[in-house]
Write a protein that holds these residues in place. Structure first.
Motif, PDB file in Angstrom:
ATOM      1  N   ARG A  32       0.834  -1.195   0.000  1.00 35.03           N
ATOM      2  CA  ARG A  32       0.000   0.000   0.000  1.00 35.03           C
ATOM      3  C   ARG A  32       0.873   1.252   0.000  1.00 35.03           C
ATOM      4  O   ARG A  32       1.961   1.269   0.556  1.00 35.03           O
ATOM      5  N   GLU A  61      -3.416  -5.016   3.934  1.00 40.64           N
ATOM      6  CA  GLU A  61      -4.451  -5.153   4.966  1.00 40.64           C
ATOM      7  C   GLU A  61      -4.879  -6.603   5.077  1.00 40.64           C
ATOM      8  O   GLU A  61      -4.902  -7.334   4.100  1.00 40.64           O
ATOM      9  N   GLY A  62      -5.200  -7.000   6.285  1.00 38.70           N
ATOM     10  CA  GLY A  62      -5.665  -8.364   6.518  1.00 38.70           C
ATOM     11  C   GLY A  62      -4.545  -9.385   6.552  1.00 38.70           C
ATOM     12  O   GLY A  62      -4.806 -10.568   6.500  1.00 38.70           O
TER      13      GLY A  62
END
Length: 117
Positions: A32, A61-62
């Motif tokens: 990101r 994310e995650g």
């Protein structure tokens, strides 16, 4: 014994190494806010700050440390059911006949195993 300065140095090196390995193993499209090479340069030049920035703003994310099945090969559950020409009874009578033959064959195999010939 390590004093606060020594402990801080060990933690910094541990975070730095963890983040470098994490960046290298992360797929290119999952990073990101910066490209993968950008994150690698930031973490290499600024070990503690870059590592914290990666963990907060760059890591996908995650992401978890362990993802069940992430490193296992994907195989079909039961490929024999997808085989073309697999027996499927068109009517209940044919299904009953198939089951009867299966029972007879199983009983014959049991007799052979017991030695009844």
């Amino acid at each position: 014994m390590l004093y606060f300065g020594g402990l801080f140095g060990v933690i910094t090196i541990a975070v730095w190494i963890f983040c470098l390995v994490d960046i290298i193993t992360t797929p290119e499209g999952d990073c990101r806010n910066l490209p993968k090479m950008g994150w690698l340069v930031v973490v290499l030049l600024l070990p503690l700050v870059g590592g914290v920035l990666w963990l907060i703003a760059g890591r996908p994310e995650g992401t978890r440390a362990y993802r069940p099945g992430a490193y296992e090969r994907k195989t079909p559950g039961f490929p024999e059911y997808d085989r073309p020409g697999r027996f499927a009874a068109p009517d209940p009578a044919a299904d009953e006949e198939f089951l009867r033959r299966c029972r007879e064959r199983a009983e014959e195999q049991r007799r052979k195993a017991r030695g009844e010939g």
